[in-house]
Each structure stands twice: as structure tokens, then as C-alpha cells.
Enzyme design. Structure first.
Site, PDB file in Angstrom:
ATOM      1  N   ASP A 100      23.954   0.909  20.217  1.00  0.00           N
ATOM      2  CA  ASP A 100      22.920   2.207  19.823  1.00  0.00           C
ATOM      3  C   ASP A 100      21.927   2.432  21.209  1.00  0.00           C
ATOM      4  O   ASP A 100      22.108   1.316  22.454  1.00  0.00           O
ATOM      5  CB  ASP A 100      21.801   1.433  19.233  1.00  0.00           C
ATOM      6  CG  ASP A 100      22.568   1.830  17.675  1.00  0.00           C
ATOM      7  OD1 ASP A 100      22.605   3.396  17.434  1.00  0.00           O
ATOM      8  OD2 ASP A 100      22.672   1.024  17.203  1.00  0.00           O
ATOM      9  N   ASP A 121      29.126  -2.189  34.803  1.00  0.00           N
ATOM     10  CA  ASP A 121      27.942  -1.589  33.982  1.00  0.00           C
ATOM     11  C   ASP A 121      28.524  -0.082  33.936  1.00  0.00           C
ATOM     12  O   ASP A 121      29.609   0.535  35.349  1.00  0.00           O
ATOM     13  CB  ASP A 121      26.025  -1.187  34.369  1.00  0.00           C
ATOM     14  CG  ASP A 121      25.471  -0.165  34.638  1.00  0.00           C
ATOM     15  OD1 ASP A 121      25.690   1.006  34.462  1.00  0.00           O
ATOM     16  OD2 ASP A 121      24.894  -0.693  33.456  1.00  0.00           O
ATOM     17  N   GLN A 173      22.358  -9.805  26.052  1.00  0.00           N
ATOM     18  CA  GLN A 173      21.709 -10.085  24.294  1.00  0.00           C
ATOM     19  C   GLN A 173      22.402 -11.343  23.695  1.00  0.00           C
ATOM     20  O   GLN A 173      22.760 -12.127  24.320  1.00  0.00           O
ATOM     21  CB  GLN A 173      22.710  -8.979  24.229  1.00  0.00           C
ATOM     22  CG  GLN A 173      24.494  -9.199  24.084  1.00  0.00           C
ATOM     23  CD  GLN A 173      25.072  -7.172  24.415  1.00  0.00           C
ATOM     24  OE1 GLN A 173      24.880  -6.815  23.683  1.00  0.00           O
ATOM     25  NE2 GLN A 173      25.812  -7.230  25.010  1.00  0.00           N
ATOM     26  N   ASP A 196      34.990  -6.010  22.131  1.00  0.00           N
ATOM     27  CA  ASP A 196      35.342  -6.890  20.745  1.00  0.00           C
ATOM     28  C   ASP A 196      36.623  -6.397  21.152  1.00  0.00           C
ATOM     29  O   ASP A 196      38.027  -7.540  20.335  1.00  0.00           O
ATOM     30  CB  ASP A 196      35.034  -6.799  19.666  1.00  0.00           C
ATOM     31  CG  ASP A 196      34.800  -5.257  19.812  1.00  0.00           C
ATOM     32  OD1 ASP A 196      36.415  -4.423  19.718  1.00  0.00           O
ATOM     33  OD2 ASP A 196      33.520  -3.730  19.193  1.00  0.00           O
ATOM     34  N   GLU A 236      33.468  -2.942  30.217  1.00  0.00           N
ATOM     35  CA  GLU A 236      32.486  -3.865  30.168  1.00  0.00           C
ATOM     36  C   GLU A 236      31.272  -4.679  30.360  1.00  0.00           C
ATOM     37  O   GLU A 236      31.977  -5.092  31.432  1.00  0.00           O
ATOM     38  CB  GLU A 236      33.351  -4.902  28.273  1.00  0.00           C
ATOM     39  CG  GLU A 236      32.628  -5.338  27.783  1.00  0.00           C
ATOM     40  CD  GLU A 236      31.619  -5.094  27.060  1.00  0.00           C
ATOM     41  OE1 GLU A 236      30.715  -5.409  27.015  1.00  0.00           O
ATOM     42  OE2 GLU A 236      31.902  -4.424  26.151  1.00  0.00           O
ATOM     43  N   ASP A 279      32.622   3.333  23.687  1.00  0.00           N
ATOM     44  CA  ASP A 279      32.306   3.036  22.576  1.00  0.00           C
ATOM     45  C   ASP A 279      31.311   2.106  23.007  1.00  0.00           C
ATOM     46  O   ASP A 279      30.857   0.922  23.112  1.00  0.00           O
ATOM     47  CB  ASP A 279      33.612   1.342  21.801  1.00  0.00           C
ATOM     48  CG  ASP A 279      33.458   0.653  21.150  1.00  0.00           C
ATOM     49  OD1 ASP A 279      32.290   1.134  20.529  1.00  0.00           O
ATOM     50  OD2 ASP A 279      33.960  -0.143  20.894  1.00  0.00           O
ATOM     51  N   SER A 280      30.107   3.077  23.258  1.00  0.00           N
ATOM     52  CA  SER A 280      28.793   2.332  23.077  1.00  0.00           C
ATOM     53  C   SER A 280      27.920   1.341  21.918  1.00  0.00           C
ATOM     54  O   SER A 280      28.208   1.434  21.152  1.00  0.00           O
ATOM     55  CB  SER A 280      27.192   2.857  24.146  1.00  0.00           C
ATOM     56  OG  SER A 280      27.276   4.176  22.857  1.00  0.00           O
ATOM     57  N   PRO A 338      20.482  -2.584  27.168  1.00  0.00           N
ATOM     58  CA  PRO A 338      21.864  -2.142  28.494  1.00  0.00           C
ATOM     59  C   PRO A 338      22.750  -0.437  27.608  1.00  0.00           C
ATOM     60  O   PRO A 338      22.904  -0.229  28.553  1.00  0.00           O
ATOM     61  CB  PRO A 338      22.648  -2.941  27.668  1.00  0.00           C
ATOM     62  CG  PRO A 338      22.373  -4.353  27.424  1.00  0.00           C
ATOM     63  CD  PRO A 338      20.762  -3.988  26.093  1.00  0.00           C
ATOM     64  N   HIS A 347      37.657   2.436  15.543  1.00  0.00           N
ATOM     65  CA  HIS A 347      37.908   2.652  16.431  1.00  0.00           C
ATOM     66  C   HIS A 347      39.293   3.254  15.995  1.00  0.00           C
ATOM     67  O   HIS A 347      39.527   4.009  16.857  1.00  0.00           O
ATOM     68  CB  HIS A 347      38.949   1.399  16.393  1.00  0.00           C
ATOM     69  CG  HIS A 347      37.742  -0.170  16.874  1.00  0.00           C
ATOM     70  ND1 HIS A 347      37.320  -1.405  15.932  1.00  0.00           N
ATOM     71  CD2 HIS A 347      36.560   0.225  17.978  1.00  0.00           C
ATOM     72  CE1 HIS A 347      36.655  -1.814  17.048  1.00  0.00           C
ATOM     73  NE2 HIS A 347      35.860  -0.920  17.674  1.00  0.00           N
TER      74      HIS A 347
END
Length: 281
Positions: free
Chosen positions: A159, A138, A31, A86, A106, A156-157, A163, A62
Site C-alpha cells: 500500500d 528500489d 519493515q 514472495d 525487489e 506488485d507494490s 517504502p 497473482h
């Protein structure tokens, strides 16, 4: 408007944030990552042009994806975070001293590294906490093979495009259910239902087939524009019914000082407006 970042996630609706200073702009294998400063929201992270998080309002997102399931559960010791590169989600989970181990999966190591450098206010040292096990993999593949036993799983994906798309499938949710400990809780990011109704409906259809208690709860995050954001909730236990006084006791014992979350907000978040109720099969 070259000094503005315009998000085009939706076909007929857009929002723009002014760029005071562009700090980072790089394309990884997965990305395009950008970080810029905005007068209202501070540092802003976008992935492929879509706002992911900001220094100004990230705490709402969060806190609601962490404190709601953890305090409702009441005895969460092992937590799994899927995504969250993050570090903001890990930051909030690790505020709970009773949480003994956090696994964070992640897909993109680049997100973690640049977040440490350009968005340190989000992680606040979470990556250095010995309770955190960071796995670069993954999330869907990890979920297939994990031995499980997690009290809380937080998805915590991004949209459901690129991926992140695989993290919204019935198969993934089935694997997540298997990875939960008895009476464990699965929570998910499900977009803004006014703008993305199918996203919530599809997740809720899968949750209703898997869990005894399947619904969603809401929070309003300014940079996730278009109305309140929905968070999926699935469990075979009765944690959603935890009384306000019990939540308050757990909250006080945890010594939290959140920006947004309170026990009363926790309870109220499950009160759904009519248009959201009608999106749940």
C-alpha cells in the site's frame, strides 16, 4: 486475542486472522515481517501487521495481475515485475512459455530469502527459472534508469505507505510509461476502492494523462477485505478489446490451469460497478 493477528490498515475498520502457529517474526531495515499459519488460509505473510499474501487465496491476486495483461497483449516476451518478493507473481508470469525474460525488482532481499524458506508454495521454484533476473533495488530508482522495452510491467507494490509510497506517484508512472515497448501494458495494485478510494482515483488521474486506454479491473481476494480489489490498467494499444474467442485461444494454447482466472472472468473484470466508475476521473 493474543493468538490473533489484527490488521489496522484502515482507521475505522479491522480484520483478524487466527494464528495457529507463528513461524517467523523479524524486523528488517524496511519493515516487520511475520509468517503464521491459519486454518483457512494456510501460511500468511504480513508486513507491518498488514496482510500481504496467503497460501489460500494468493492465486487470485497473482493470476489477475499476470494473465490479464499477458493474454490480452498476445505476444509478451519481456516482463518487468516491480515488487513481488514472495515470488508469486514471478511464478504466474513464468507459466507463460512465450515469455522469454522476466526482470523482477525487489527492494528488500530479506523478503525474498524468508519467502523461499517459509512460503515456498508461493514461488514454486520461480527463483530458479533461468528466465528470471532478480534485481535487489528500489523500484522507483530502477524505473528511472532502465532501458525499457518491456511488453508488460506489473507493479506488485504494498500500500502507498512507507517504502511503497513512491510507487504511486505521477513521476513513477511516467517513468513506467517510458519503459514500455510500443503497445505495452502497465498494470498496478490499487487497493480496495470501497475502503481506499483516493488510491484508485489518484492512479487513474495519472494514467488518464499518460495512456490512450486507462481504466481498472476488479477481482475479489478474501484477505484483502472491504470489497473487490482494483488493478490499474494503462496502455496505448487496444488489448483491452481483445475478443473472448481470441483470449480463449491464447489461454488454451498456454496450457494454463488457474485457480481463479478464466477468459470470461478476464472480460467481466473490466465491467465496473457505479461507485468504482465514479472514482475514475
Amino acid at each position: 486475542m493474543s493468538d490473533w493477528s489484527t490488521e489496522t490498515l484502515h482507521a475505522d475498520y479491522a480484520q483478524s486472522l487466527r494464528i495457529d502457529r507463528l513461524l517467523y517474526d523479524s524486523e528488517t531495515e524496511h519493515q516487520r515481517l511475520r509468517v503464521f499459519e491459519n486454518p483457512t488460509f494456510g501460511r500468511v505473510l504480513t508486513l507491518d501487521g498488514v496482510v500481504q499474501t496467503t497460501e489460500g487465496d494468493n492465486a487470485i491476486y497473482h493470476e489477475m495481475l499476470t494473465h490479464v495483461p499477458i493474454l490480452a497483449h498476445g505476444a509478451a516476451r519481456r516482463v518487468l515485475i516491480v515488487g513481488g518478493g514472495d515470488g508469486g507473481m514471478a511464478r504466474e508470469v513464468l507459466r507463460h512459455a512465450n515469455v522469454e525474460h522476466v526482470t523482477m525488482v525487489e527492494i528488500d532481499a530479506g523478503v525474498v530469502e524468508f519467502s523461499k524458506e517459509y512460503l515456498p508454495a508461493l514461488s514454486q521454484g520461480a527463483f530458479d527459472d533461468p528466465r528470471l533476473d532478480l534485481v535487489i533495488a528500489d523500484g522507483a530508482d530502477f524505473m528511472k534508469t532502465t532501458s525499457g522495452g518491456f511488453d508488460v510491467i506489473i507493479v506488485d507494490s504494498t500500500d502507498p505507505i512507507g517504502p511503497g509510497e513512491v510507487l504511486f506517484t505521477d513521476t513513477f508512472y511516467g517513468h513506467a510509461k517510458r519503459a514500455l515497448a510500443p503497445n505495452g501494458i502497465l498494470v498496478t495494485q490499487n487497493g480496495v476502492p470501497f475502503m481506499q478510494p483516493e488510491e484508485l482515483t489518484n492512479t487513474m488521474r495519472a494514467f488518464r494523462a499518460l495512456f490512450a486506454d486507462a481504466t481498472c479491473y476488479l477481482a475479489t481476494v478474501p484477505t484483502y477485505a472491504g470489497g473487490p480489489m482494483a488493478f490499474g490498467w494503462g496502455t496505448d494499444g487496444d488489448a483491452r478489446a481483445t475478443p473472448l474467442d481470441v483470449l480463449t485461444g491464447r489461454f488454451d494454447a498456454a496450457g494454463l490451469t488457474p485457480f481463479y482466472y478464466t477468459p470470461a472472468v478476464h472480460r467481466a473484470a473490466f465491467a465496473l460497478p457505479g461507485y468504482v466508475q465514479r472514482l475514475i476521473p
